[in-house]
Design a protein around this motif. Structure first.
Motif, PDB file in Angstrom:
ATOM      1  N   LEU A   1       0.411   2.939   2.639  1.00 12.30           N
ATOM      2  CA  LEU A   1      -1.038   2.857   2.540  1.00 12.30           C
ATOM      3  C   LEU A   1      -1.652   1.718   3.331  1.00 12.30           C
ATOM      4  CD1 LEU A   1      -1.509   3.713  -1.237  1.00 12.30           C
ATOM      5  CD2 LEU A   1      -1.563   5.239   0.722  1.00 12.30           C
TER       6      LEU A   1
ATOM      7  N   SER B   1      -4.575  10.992   2.635  1.00 14.28           N
ATOM      8  CA  SER B   1      -5.675  10.044   2.836  1.00 14.28           C
ATOM      9  C   SER B   1      -6.598  10.576   3.923  1.00 14.28           C
ATOM     10  CB  SER B   1      -5.162   8.651   3.208  1.00 14.28           C
ATOM     11  OG  SER B   1      -4.493   8.680   4.449  1.00 14.28           O
TER      12      SER B   1
ATOM     13  N   ASP C   1     -11.000   4.382   3.799  1.00 16.90           N
ATOM     14  CA  ASP C   1      -9.877   5.286   3.597  1.00 16.90           C
ATOM     15  C   ASP C   1      -9.952   5.793   2.163  1.00 16.90           C
ATOM     16  OD1 ASP C   1      -8.368   5.195   6.115  1.00 16.90           O
ATOM     17  OD2 ASP C   1      -8.192   3.064   5.642  1.00 16.90           O
TER      18      ASP C   1
ATOM     19  N   TYR D   1      -7.925   7.839  -0.643  1.00 12.35           N
ATOM     20  CA  TYR D   1      -6.564   8.245  -0.986  1.00 12.35           C
ATOM     21  C   TYR D   1      -6.585   9.100  -2.247  1.00 12.35           C
ATOM     22  CZ  TYR D   1      -5.245   4.322   2.049  1.00 12.35           C
ATOM     23  OH  TYR D   1      -5.106   3.476   3.103  1.00 12.35           O
TER      24      TYR D   1
END
Length: 199
Positions: A13, A58, A69, A71
């Motif tokens: 991530l 994402s 972003d 997710y």
């Protein structure tokens, strides 16, 4: 036995946190755009499941003042109770904050300042929120960053937002408006003519 999730999450991530550009931060605060004036452009989607099952997908959005972003993931831990009340939620939120701290140890960030943690309600959805000030290790560029985490439709939903510094004075309103619109349109699939999936 130590669970590998924080390290795996950081690897998968944090790549979304790296920022484009090398312009040094300006000294004066630019005129704050009105929340409704910021235009967010969908850029790409990345499917993480193939490499690390449980890390979901994402979606990246960019604007003239920063990037977001979004997710969606479940960590292969089954159904997550809505909002912030799941018994596993507090540990997952702490892990999300620690992902950013780990980036300092890995050399991605030169420094990270973690701000206050608060619970907020946006578009009827409860989120846990933290603000962060991040300095990129290579470019030395500073960013104001926010993480909003909740559980929705049985999965975790995280918004990681980063704004170029100096951030607009109304950055909280801008962040909130993005989340409101994203929740209304549905965070699962961006509205774009041609979604591009990276694997």
């Amino acid at each position: 036995m130590t669970k590998p999730w924080p390290a795996l999450l950081a690897a998968a991530l944090l790549s979304g946190c790296a920022a484009p550009g090398t312009t040094p931060p300006a000294a004066a605060v630019a005129a704050a755009p009105a929340a409704g004036v910021v235009t967010w452009q969908y850029v790409r989607s990345t499917w993480h499941e193939a490499r690390l099952p449980g890390l979901g997908v994402s979606h990246r959005y960019e604007s003239s003042i920063g990037w977001v972003d979004v997710y969606l993931y479940d960590l292969k831990q089954g159904y997550w109770q809505a909002g912030i009340d799941d018994p596993r939620f507090a540990a997952q939120f702490e892990s999300s904050v620690n992902e950013v701290r780990l980036a300092v140890a890995r050399g991605l960030y030169a420094e990270v300042e973690v701000g206050p943690i608060t619970d907020v309600r946006i578009e009827g959805q409860d989120f846990r929120r933290v603000s962060l000030r991040i300095v990129h290790a290579v470019t030395r560029k500073a960013y104001e960053s926010f993480t909003f985490l909740t559980a929705r439709n049985g999965r975790l939903l995280k918004y990681r937002m980063s704004f170029d510094t100096p951030a607009p004075a109304n950055v909280d309103a801008i962040a909130r408006e993005f989340i409101e619109r994203n929740l209304r349109s549905g965070p699962d699939m961006p509205r774009a003519a041609r979604p591009l999936f990276d694997t």
